[in-house]
Structures are given as structure tokens and as C-alpha cells.
Write a protein that holds these residues in place. Structure first.
Motif, PDB file in Angstrom:
ATOM      1  N   ASN A 172       0.825  -1.216   0.000  1.00 48.52           N
ATOM      2  CA  ASN A 172       0.000   0.000   0.000  1.00 48.52           C
ATOM      3  C   ASN A 172       0.861   1.269   0.000  1.00 48.52           C
ATOM      4  OD1 ASN A 172       1.025  -0.078   2.547  1.00 48.52           O
ATOM      5  ND2 ASN A 172      -0.951  -0.357   3.583  1.00 48.52           N
ATOM      6  N   GLY A 173       2.173   1.153  -0.164  1.00 47.53           N
ATOM      7  CA  GLY A 173       3.038   2.304  -0.292  1.00 47.53           C
ATOM      8  C   GLY A 173       3.386   2.985   1.010  1.00 47.53           C
ATOM      9  N   ASP A 174       3.106   2.317   2.194  1.00 47.40           N
ATOM     10  CA  ASP A 174       3.435   2.969   3.475  1.00 47.40           C
ATOM     11  C   ASP A 174       4.861   2.660   3.911  1.00 47.40           C
ATOM     12  OD1 ASP A 174       3.244   0.323   4.205  1.00 47.40           O
ATOM     13  OD2 ASP A 174       1.699   0.640   5.743  1.00 47.40           O
ATOM     14  N   GLY A 175       5.564   1.955   3.106  1.00 44.87           N
ATOM     15  CA  GLY A 175       6.965   1.632   3.457  1.00 44.87           C
ATOM     16  C   GLY A 175       7.113   0.445   4.388  1.00 44.87           C
ATOM     17  N   ILE A 176       6.029  -0.205   4.793  1.00 47.24           N
ATOM     18  CA  ILE A 176       6.096  -1.361   5.698  1.00 47.24           C
ATOM     19  C   ILE A 176       5.485  -2.547   4.968  1.00 47.24           C
ATOM     20  CG2 ILE A 176       5.365  -2.285   7.911  1.00 47.24           C
ATOM     21  CD1 ILE A 176       5.104   0.592   8.908  1.00 47.24           C
ATOM     22  N   ASN A 177       6.276  -3.580   4.810  1.00 46.67           N
ATOM     23  CA  ASN A 177       5.815  -4.818   4.179  1.00 46.67           C
ATOM     24  C   ASN A 177       5.189  -4.535   2.816  1.00 46.67           C
ATOM     25  OD1 ASN A 177       6.578  -6.342   6.500  1.00 46.67           O
ATOM     26  ND2 ASN A 177       4.600  -5.915   7.463  1.00 46.67           N
ATOM     27  N   ASP A 178       5.853  -3.651   2.065  1.00 44.45           N
ATOM     28  CA  ASP A 178       5.281  -3.323   0.772  1.00 44.45           C
ATOM     29  C   ASP A 178       5.610  -4.382  -0.276  1.00 44.45           C
ATOM     30  OD1 ASP A 178       3.945  -1.047   1.520  1.00 44.45           O
ATOM     31  OD2 ASP A 178       5.650   0.280   1.120  1.00 44.45           O
ATOM     32  N   THR A 179       6.616  -5.198  -0.008  1.00 42.56           N
ATOM     33  CA  THR A 179       7.006  -6.228  -0.971  1.00 42.56           C
ATOM     34  C   THR A 179       7.103  -7.578  -0.252  1.00 42.56           C
ATOM     35  OG1 THR A 179       9.347  -5.799  -0.584  1.00 42.56           O
ATOM     36  CG2 THR A 179       8.271  -4.595  -2.413  1.00 42.56           C
ATOM     37  N   TRP A 180       7.094  -8.666  -1.078  1.00 37.99           N
ATOM     38  CA  TRP A 180       7.248 -10.041  -0.567  1.00 37.99           C
ATOM     39  C   TRP A 180       8.557 -10.603  -1.051  1.00 37.99           C
ATOM     40  CZ3 TRP A 180       8.035 -14.822  -2.605  1.00 37.99           C
ATOM     41  CH2 TRP A 180       7.825 -15.916  -1.756  1.00 37.99           C
ATOM     42  N   THR A 181       9.287 -11.360  -0.174  1.00 40.99           N
ATOM     43  CA  THR A 181      10.572 -11.966  -0.580  1.00 40.99           C
ATOM     44  C   THR A 181      10.838 -13.215   0.252  1.00 40.99           C
ATOM     45  OG1 THR A 181      12.914 -11.525  -0.992  1.00 40.99           O
ATOM     46  CG2 THR A 181      11.988 -10.653   1.044  1.00 40.99           C
ATOM     47  N   VAL A 182      11.903 -13.989  -0.080  1.00 38.87           N
ATOM     48  CA  VAL A 182      12.431 -15.126   0.714  1.00 38.87           C
ATOM     49  C   VAL A 182      13.707 -14.678   1.418  1.00 38.87           C
ATOM     50  CG1 VAL A 182      11.415 -16.895  -0.752  1.00 38.87           C
ATOM     51  CG2 VAL A 182      13.693 -16.039  -1.285  1.00 38.87           C
ATOM     52  N   HIS A 183      14.063 -15.359   2.516  1.00 39.70           N
ATOM     53  CA  HIS A 183      15.224 -14.987   3.328  1.00 39.70           C
ATOM     54  C   HIS A 183      16.158 -16.187   3.482  1.00 39.70           C
ATOM     55  CE1 HIS A 183      13.000 -11.342   4.537  1.00 39.70           C
ATOM     56  NE2 HIS A 183      11.945 -12.158   4.716  1.00 39.70           N
ATOM     57  N   GLY A 184      17.451 -15.872   3.736  1.00 40.58           N
ATOM     58  CA  GLY A 184      18.426 -16.916   4.060  1.00 40.58           C
ATOM     59  C   GLY A 184      18.943 -17.646   2.850  1.00 40.58           C
ATOM     60  N   ILE A 185      18.797 -17.137   1.709  1.00 43.17           N
ATOM     61  CA  ILE A 185      19.327 -17.753   0.512  1.00 43.17           C
ATOM     62  C   ILE A 185      19.794 -16.644  -0.401  1.00 43.17           C
ATOM     63  CG2 ILE A 185      17.025 -17.902  -0.592  1.00 43.17           C
ATOM     64  CD1 ILE A 185      18.021 -20.538  -1.851  1.00 43.17           C
ATOM     65  N   ALA A 186      20.987 -16.686  -0.915  1.00 44.57           N
ATOM     66  CA  ALA A 186      21.586 -15.541  -1.632  1.00 44.57           C
ATOM     67  C   ALA A 186      21.856 -15.835  -3.093  1.00 44.57           C
ATOM     68  CB  ALA A 186      22.892 -15.150  -0.929  1.00 44.57           C
ATOM     69  N   THR A 187      22.208 -16.986  -3.487  1.00 45.17           N
ATOM     70  CA  THR A 187      22.640 -17.251  -4.872  1.00 45.17           C
ATOM     71  C   THR A 187      21.993 -18.512  -5.392  1.00 45.17           C
ATOM     72  OG1 THR A 187      24.544 -18.504  -4.070  1.00 45.17           O
ATOM     73  CG2 THR A 187      24.884 -16.159  -4.459  1.00 45.17           C
ATOM     74  N   ASP A 188      21.982 -18.606  -6.738  1.00 44.67           N
ATOM     75  CA  ASP A 188      21.591 -19.814  -7.442  1.00 44.67           C
ATOM     76  C   ASP A 188      20.220 -20.309  -7.003  1.00 44.67           C
ATOM     77  OD1 ASP A 188      21.746 -21.887  -9.218  1.00 44.67           O
ATOM     78  OD2 ASP A 188      22.932 -23.182  -7.852  1.00 44.67           O
ATOM     79  N   TYR A 189      19.227 -19.460  -7.231  1.00 48.89           N
ATOM     80  CA  TYR A 189      17.877 -19.915  -6.918  1.00 48.89           C
ATOM     81  C   TYR A 189      16.908 -19.153  -7.796  1.00 48.89           C
ATOM     82  CZ  TYR A 189      16.805 -15.571  -4.413  1.00 48.89           C
ATOM     83  OH  TYR A 189      16.575 -14.256  -4.091  1.00 48.89           O
ATOM     84  N   THR A 190      15.689 -19.637  -7.964  1.00 44.24           N
ATOM     85  CA  THR A 190      14.548 -18.934  -8.564  1.00 44.24           C
ATOM     86  C   THR A 190      13.322 -19.234  -7.758  1.00 44.24           C
ATOM     87  OG1 THR A 190      14.031 -20.763 -10.053  1.00 44.24           O
ATOM     88  CG2 THR A 190      15.496 -19.028 -10.922  1.00 44.24           C
ATOM     89  N   VAL A 191      12.422 -18.257  -7.653  1.00 40.29           N
ATOM     90  CA  VAL A 191      11.162 -18.430  -6.952  1.00 40.29           C
ATOM     91  C   VAL A 191      10.048 -18.089  -7.934  1.00 40.29           C
ATOM     92  CG1 VAL A 191       9.691 -17.679  -5.063  1.00 40.29           C
ATOM     93  CG2 VAL A 191      12.166 -17.885  -4.713  1.00 40.29           C
ATOM     94  N   GLN A 192       9.138 -19.021  -8.195  1.00 35.25           N
ATOM     95  CA  GLN A 192       7.993 -18.801  -9.066  1.00 35.25           C
ATOM     96  C   GLN A 192       6.783 -18.507  -8.214  1.00 35.25           C
ATOM     97  OE1 GLN A 192       7.708 -22.421 -11.343  1.00 35.25           O
ATOM     98  NE2 GLN A 192       9.324 -21.804 -12.801  1.00 35.25           N
ATOM     99  N   ILE A 193       6.044 -17.408  -8.527  1.00 36.52           N
ATOM    100  CA  ILE A 193       4.843 -17.023  -7.800  1.00 36.52           C
ATOM    101  C   ILE A 193       3.668 -17.173  -8.743  1.00 36.52           C
ATOM    102  CG2 ILE A 193       3.675 -15.149  -6.567  1.00 36.52           C
ATOM    103  CD1 ILE A 193       6.438 -14.023  -5.911  1.00 36.52           C
ATOM    104  N   TYR A 194       2.580 -17.834  -8.277  1.00 36.97           N
ATOM    105  CA  TYR A 194       1.447 -18.099  -9.152  1.00 36.97           C
ATOM    106  C   TYR A 194       0.183 -18.156  -8.330  1.00 36.97           C
ATOM    107  CZ  TYR A 194       3.064 -22.649  -7.535  1.00 36.97           C
ATOM    108  OH  TYR A 194       3.530 -23.685  -6.760  1.00 36.97           O
ATOM    109  N   SER A 195      -0.938 -18.145  -9.068  1.00 33.04           N
ATOM    110  CA  SER A 195      -2.238 -18.234  -8.380  1.00 33.04           C
ATOM    111  C   SER A 195      -2.496 -19.646  -7.948  1.00 33.04           C
ATOM    112  CB  SER A 195      -3.346 -17.751  -9.333  1.00 33.04           C
ATOM    113  OG  SER A 195      -3.558 -18.712 -10.363  1.00 33.04           O
ATOM    114  N   ARG A 196      -3.606 -19.762  -7.195  1.00 27.35           N
ATOM    115  CA  ARG A 196      -3.936 -21.095  -6.703  1.00 27.35           C
ATOM    116  C   ARG A 196      -4.265 -22.039  -7.836  1.00 27.35           C
ATOM    117  NH1 ARG A 196      -9.263 -20.789  -3.188  1.00 27.35           N
ATOM    118  NH2 ARG A 196      -8.941 -23.044  -3.273  1.00 27.35           N
ATOM    119  N   TYR A 197      -4.551 -21.400  -9.034  1.00 33.55           N
ATOM    120  CA  TYR A 197      -4.900 -22.239 -10.177  1.00 33.55           C
ATOM    121  C   TYR A 197      -3.712 -22.460 -11.097  1.00 33.55           C
ATOM    122  CZ  TYR A 197      -9.545 -21.019  -8.513  1.00 33.55           C
ATOM    123  OH  TYR A 197     -10.646 -20.825  -7.726  1.00 33.55           O
TER     124      TYR A 197
END
Length: 762
Positions: free
Chosen positions: A689-714
Motif C-alpha cells: 500500500n506504499g506505506d513503506g512497511i511490508n510493501d514487498t514479498w521476498t524469501v530470506h536466508g538464501i543468496a545465490t543460485d535460486y529462482t522463486v515462481q509465484i502463481y495463483s492457486r490455479y
């Protein structure tokens, strides 16, 4: 065959010449008057009845015998048999078994001796004695004596010498075992044959025959028949012998010529070999049993005893004693006896010493142990009974029951010494209770509250042997009571604190005999009280020094000496403290003025840099927990992300996902290591919502050689994250997606490692 076998087994018992018999040389009257009696002091001898064998060949069953030149114990005389007279001279290997159908037995013999008689030979005669006693000598021989055969105890022919006054009807049998009323038979006089046929009156048995002077298989010794008579009275005698049960296995009785005469019987010989000699120191009174006289003479070993004129003699020494009794008519009655004495019992008084203490009133004594002191080992004597006083010992009453555990104060008791012949002596046994001895103190080095086993049992025993070299062993106890009862002997090391009064109680032994008790003081010579051992750490060898302190109070240093050791090698330093720069094992020995040594050990270790073995990460409800497992030889402390802030615990709680650095160092600060760790996580929701708190989603504890796919429940793919594009703003093709649940997949090395979902909130 039976006799032939016995001859083969015992060839040494050989007599080549037989006795001679003659049935016609003397009439019955002559056999009695001229052969048997031959005495002017026995008159009016008249044979009144003769009965015996009536064989068709004229053989008789009685007559004269002559044993001259043989080993037969009677040289000549009258013999009565249950068979033919001539058979007596046949070889022993033959069987005396003579009979004929009309030869009857004797009813009086049957009644008196309870037998079923056959083949009786009888001679009866009257006589008038002129003295008060008569006697004659005889022996009995029989085929019923069977060597090594228990039938000897079952069957016996019988004979008797009956005598009575002529005007009376009651007879007395003179053929009896001396001192008894037991008739002489082979069942009443024989040696040991077997357990079923034990010896009976063996002292009067002579021998078994195998190639002897007569046909008979065994015979008695020469015996003496005695009778008390009244001078001037007429007496009737019946000599009779008969077979028992049947007419087989004949027997005979031999009467010595000239032996029927006036007699002053002094009783049987008292001989050692007959086990009836007199005990040393005792006396016996000799008195004629059957005769009196107007003149009495006593002899010892043929020498007249001038002062002995009475009818009895007190004998106190061994010898052959004889008596002559002379009547007013001039008739002499003689008697003799051999008196032997058993050897004097050699014994000594004894002393039994019981171990005790000065306040011990009663102790236990093993009275039979006195035998080794009392007895002479060269004599076959024993000590069998013990008594409290001499009177009881003399009378054999009130014997001490438990002589092996006799509890007594110091006293004298008495033991009866027996020699196996029925003789005894009384030995004194002095009972003594010893007092303890005080030994030189045994020194130990014990510090206050040391708690160790300062009294070493082996060193203590060595010390005791040095104090008493006559002992073979020692028993050590904590108390007098235990020492007296032999309870709870000390067998292992003990501590000084266990002693009740600083003393030990010692039982001193020689083999199993107690030599006495001793009190052993235990002297504590003291020892320096040092602190506990230390383990110390060193960062860099040769670059720093550690101070090693003995720990002794500085006010007492002058009373002690110090020795330092490194790896058991003596160091030159001799002060109470030293500095060291090498890792290893150090020891200081502190010696006091009593030579007691205390020691303190120091283990100096070169500090190792910690090695991280494992980092365990746990996902808990309130966050992550990190636990660090290391190896190393020091004490270490830990830090997470901040090398300036350490903690002693290796566990960190409430750790957020992400990349972290852990730090480990020793508490001395010698070395520190670090390691980066990764805690994987993802946002469970975000609010773009642009308030600067939790405005984005991410993963933690992993820095290199990875991909994350985000999709709907379908399954509609909206975006892909990677190390260059790490966050999603909730847009697809630059259009805001609606609130709801979205899904992701983490892909590493071409494989899906994790899937999950999160919330987009508007």
C-alpha cells in the motif's frame, strides 16, 4: 581238603613230631592216683566210675600221653577224648571224626552247659585233701577250632571238671575262664575270626594248628583249675568231655601229670602281654584264695622275704612271687604268680597362655592343646579328660564338657593322662592370661580433612614385623573387643579418622598360636594443607608465562621445603611459586619438618582454537534457535553477528531467518573463529500500500543460485524472483493484483526444494 589248603597258606607253623598216647599203660585208678595226683597230701583216692568209647577194635577214648621232645606245652599226663585215643597222634591234616552208635552222652554236662551231648568220656573219683586248696593244670584242644572260619563261634564240644563234697549233691565246675563262671569252650575262648566272630577271652587262646603235635586244629593255653576244700573231708570229682550236636569233629582235654595237688592259688599272672599288668606306682595284695597253713613263707624271685609271715603280701614292685603254706601234718601248699608293671607314664605340667589385655578377666582356652606339653612323644599316651580340681580328676567326676572352648580366669586345671593299659596320671595345666604390650608408635602423614586412606595395611604389617621378629603373622583390629572376639579384622587400608583413640589393637601370632595382644599407637606427623590441583591454560608457548603457586600460607613458608617437577623431572626451583611458559604436567612437593610430604598438581594446556563441528538450527513457534557444537581444550564463549558481544552459552534463541555470522573464542581471548550461516524463511504476508512497511514479498536466508515462481492457486504464473530480482510488489503486467492467497515454488539446481503460500493484503 580244608586242612590241606590251610597247610599251604601257613607252612611256617610246623611241628614234625607228634605226642605219644597209650591206653593200656595205666589203669583208670593209676591214671588218677599215680599220674594226675602224685601227692601224699591228697589221700584215699578211689576211682568210682569210668565210661567211654566201646569200639569193636578195643580202642579207648582216654589214657596216658607223653609229649616229650615236642613243642606241646604239657609234657605228659592224662587225656580224655571224644574219639579214639590213638587218633590224637595222627597228622593235623587228618580229621578226628571217630564214633560208634552205642556211645552215649552225659546228662549232667547237658544240663550244666546246655548242650546235646554224644560220645562222652568220663572218669569219676573220690579223694581226701589234707590242705585247704587243690589245683591242676590242663588245656583244651578241638577240631571245632576253624582257622579264618566263623563256625568257630557257632559250634563247640564241651567238657567239665565237676567237684562236690561226697555228702552233697551240688557240683561246681572248675573248668572255667579265670575269674568268671564261663565254661571253657572254643566258642568262649578264641581270637578274632571276622566281624561276625570277634575275639572272646583271646588271652587264654594259644594257637591254631596246621602241622602240629596233635590232630586237633586249635588249642587253648595251659589253664589252672582251682578249688577250695576243707582238709579231712571227702570230695568227689567228675572229669567229663563230650561232642555237641553230633559225633563229628572230636575234641580232647589234656591234664598235666602231677598237677593235681595242694594249692595256694595267688590268682592269674598279671602280665603286660595280657594287658592286665599293674600300673606304675600302684600296689596289689596277694592272698591265697584256696589254702591256709600253720607256717607261711613268701618269696620274690626265689628269695625268701624274711619279714613276711602273714597270709597276705603287699606288692609294690614287679617280680615272681610265691608262697608256701605248711600244715601241721607237713603238707605243703604252693602257689606262685608273676607280677609285671606297666612303664611309668612320663608327663609334664603344662601352661596354656591366652591372649588378653590388662583388664581381661576371663579368656577362652583350648585345653587339648596342652597335650603337646604334657605328653612324652616316645610313649603312646593321650590326654582325654579335663577337670576343674584334682579331687574331681582323681574320682573321674564333673568333667569339663567343652574343653576346646573353656572360658576361665587364670587358674590351674587338671588333665588325665592315659597310657592305653588302663593306667593314668593327673597333670596340672596352668591357665595364664597375658597383658598387652605397648609398641612404638607408627607414624603417618595426614592432613586435616584429607579423607584419604593414610594408614596403608602393607606398610603397617612390615612395621609390625620389624617390631616383633618372632611372630609369623598379625591380626589388626580397631578395638579391644574386636581383637578378643576376632571380629572385623582390618585387611585393607584405612584412614586416620576411623581410629577411636588413635590406636590399633594387634593380635600377635606364631603359626596359629597367640603370643599376645599389643597396642599400636598411630602418630599423625601432619602434612601441609595445600589447595586442590589446578588445570591452567596457556595461549602461546614461550611468549607468555603462568604463575604456579603451591598455595601454602605465606606465614608458614620457613617450616617447609619445596621441590618442583615438570613431567616427573626435578626442576631447579625451590621456592613456593614458579613461572612457567611450557604446556605440560607440573607438581610441587611440600615437605614439613617431620618429613611428611604433600603435593599439588598443575596441568598446563596450550589453548586450542575451537573447531565448529556442527550448527543445529531449529524452527520454533517464536522464531529460530541456533546451537553451536565445537571441540577444543579450553573454555569458550559465543557471539551471533556482533564480535563485540559474547555469551558463555552456545545456544541462541529467537533468531530471524536470513544470513548470520557466528563467532567462537576462548575465554582468555587467545583465538577467535567465525562462520556464516543461512536460516531460510519467507514472508507469510505483505501489504503493498506504499506505506513503506511490508510493501514487498521476498524469501530470506538464501543468496545465490535460486529462482522463486509465484502463481495463483490455479497455477497462473505471475512473476519469477532470483538473486537479481529479489522482491515482488504484487503487480502483474504493472497492474495491482487483488488481495488473496498466492503460491510459490523455490527451485535450486533445477529441482523444486520447497513450496508454500502467503497472503496479499490490500
Amino acid at each position: 581238603m580244608r586242612k590241606l589248603i590251610l597247610l599251604l597258606f601257613l607252612p611256617a607253623l610246623s611241628f614234625s613230631q607228634s605226642i605219644q598216647v597209650d591206653q593200656d599203660r595205666y589203669t583208670a585208678q593209676e591214671l588218677i592216683e599215680e599220674v594226675l595226683i602224685q601227692s601224699d597230701c591228697i589221700t584215699d583216692v578211689v576211682v568210682t566210675n569210668v565210661s567211654g568209647a566201646n569200639f569193636t577194635d578195643g580202642s579207648k577214648s582216654f589214657g596216658y600221653f607223653d609229649a616229650s621232645g615236642t613243642e606241646f606245652p604239657i609234657s605228659n599226663g592224662l587225656v580224655l577224648s571224644t574219639g579214639k585215643l590213638n587218633t590224637i597222634s595222627e597228622p593235623t591234616s587228618n580229621l578226628a571224626n571217630d564214633f560208634h552208635s552205642s556211645w552215649e552222652g552225659d546228662s549232667q554236662l547237658e544240663e550244666e552247659l546246655n548242650i546235646d551231648s554224644y560220645n562222652a568220656t568220663i572218669i569219676e573219683f573220690d579223694f581226701v585233701p589234707n590242705v585247704a586248696g587243690i589245683s591242676f593244670r590242663y588245656l583244651f584242644a578241638s577240631e571245632e577250632y576253624q582257622f579264618d572260619n566263623s563256625v568257630t563261634c557257632k559250634f563247640s564240644d564241651a567238657f567239665a571238671f565237676f567237684i562236690r563234697k561226697a555228702d552233697e549233691t551240688t557240683y561246681e565246675n572248675l573248668a572255667v575262664v579265670p575269674g568268671t563262671q564261663t565254661p571253657i569252650l572254643n566258642t568262649t575262648v578264641h581270637p578274632y575270626i571276622s566281624d561276625n566272630c570277634p575275639a572272646v577271652n583271646e588271652a587264654y587262646f594259644d594257637r591254631f594248628n596246621f602241622d602240629a603235635e596233635t590232630i586237633f586244629d586249635g588249642q587253648t593255653k595251659v589253664l589252672n583249675a582251682l578249688a577250695a576244700v576243707i582238709p579231712g573231708e571227702t570230695y568227689h570229682v567228675k572229669l567229663v568231655i563230650a561232642d555237641d550236636l553230633n559225633d563229628k569233629y572230636d575234641s580232647a582235654v589234656f591234664l598235666e601229670a602231677g598237677s593235681f595237688q595242694s594249692s595256694a592259688d595267688l590268682g592269674p599272672d598279671r602280665l603286660v602281654q595280657n594287658n592286665d599288668a599293674i600300673c606304675y606306682g600302684e600296689s596289689i595284695i596277694l592272698k591265697p584264695a584256696t589254702a591256709t597253713g600253720d607256717q607261711v613263707e613268701w618269696y620274690r624271685n626265689g628269695v625268701l622275704l624274711q619279714d613276711e609271715k602273714g597270709d597276705q603280701l603287699l606288692v609294690t614292685t614287679p617280680g615272681e612271687y610265691s608262697i608256701e603254706l605248711t600244715s601241721t601234718e607237713g603238707c605243703i601248699a604252693q602257689g606262685n604268680v608273676i607280677i609285671e608293671y606297666y612303664p611309668q607314664i612320663d608327663y609334664s605340667p603344662a601352661e596354656l597362655v591366652a591372649c588378653g589385655f590388662s583388664d581381661t578377666d576371663i579368656a577362652s582356652f583350648n585345653l587339648p592343646e596342652s597335650a603337646s606339653q604334657i605328653l612324652n612323644p616316645s610313649q603312646r599316651t593321650v590326654v582325654e579328660e579335663f577337670f576343674i580340681n584334682r579331687s574331681d580328676a582323681e574320682n573321674g567326676v564333673n568333667q569339663i564338657i567343652d574343653s576346646e572352648n573353656y572360658n576361665s580366669a587364670e587358674a590351674t586345671v587338671y588333665g588325665t593322662v592315659h597310657d592305653g593299659f588302663g593306667c593314668s596320671e593327673i597333670a596340672e595345666i596352668n591357665l595364664t592370661i597375658t597383658s598387652e604390650t605397648i609398641l612404638n608408635a607408627f607414624s603417618i602423614c595426614s592432613g586435616e580433612g584429607s579423607g584419604g586412606k593414610e594408614i596403608e595395611i602393607n606398610k603397617l604389617r612390615d612395621y609390625l614385623f620389624q617390631q616383633n621378629n618372632s611372630a609369623s603373622d598379625f591380626q589388626i583390629y580397631l578395638s579391644k573387643e574386636n581383637a578378643l572376639s576376632e571380629d572385623s579384622e582390618i585387611l585393607t587400608d584405612i584412614s586416620f579418622s576411623e581410629l577411636e583413640q588413635g590406636e590399633l589393637y594387634v593380635k600377635i601370632l606364631d603359626q596359629e598360636a597367640c603370643l599376645g595382644f599389643a597396642v599400636l599407637p598411630i602418630q599423625n606427623a601432619g602434612a601441609a594443607e595445600l589447595p586442590e590441583d589446578l588445570v591452567l591454560s596457556l595461549c602461546n608457548a614461550n611468549q607468555e608465562e603462568l604463575l604456579l603457586d603451591s598455595g601454602l600460607d605465606s606465614n608458614a613458608l620457613e617450616d617447609f621445603t619445596f621441590q618442583w617437577f615438570y613431567e616427573e623431572e626435578l626442576l631447579p626451583q625451590s621456592s613456593s611459586k614458579i613461572c612457567v611458559s611450557q604446556p605440560g604436567n607440573y607438581r610441587v612437593e611440600v615437605t614439613n619438618q617431620n618429613s611428611c610430604v604433600s603435593s599439588r598438581n598443575f596441568e598446563v594446556n596450550l589453548i586450542e582454537t575451537a573447531t565448529i563441528q556442527e550448527v543445529e538450527i531449529k524452527n520454533l513457534a517464536n522464531g529460530y534457535e541456533v546451537e553451536i557444537d565445537i571441540t577444543g581444550n579450553a573454555t569458550y564463549e559465543y557471539s551471533l553477528d556482533d564480535p563485540g558481544q559474547f555469551q558463555p552459552s552456545s545456544i541462541f534463541s529467537n533468531v530471524s531467518p536470513g544470513i548470520h555470522t557466528i563467532y567462537v573464542r576462548d575465554t582468555k581471548g587467545c583465538n577467535m573463529i567465525s562462520k556464516e550461516i543461512s536460516i531460510f524463511g519467507y514472508d507469510h504476508f505483505f501489504t503493498p500500500n506504499g506505506d513503506g512497511i511490508n510493501d514487498t514479498w521476498t524469501v530470506h536466508g538464501i543468496a545465490t543460485d535460486y529462482t522463486v515462481q509465484i502463481y495463483s492457486r490455479y497455477g497462473k504464473l505471475y512473476t519469477v524472483l532470483d538473486p537479481k530480482n529479489t522482491r515482488w510488489n504484487g503487480k502483474f503486467e504493472n497492474v495491482d493484483l487483488p488481495a488473496g492467497e498466492y503460491w510459490f515454488s523455490l527451485i535450486q539446481n533445477g529441482e523444486v526444494g520447497l513450496t508454500g503460500h502467503f497472503s496479499l493484503i490490500r
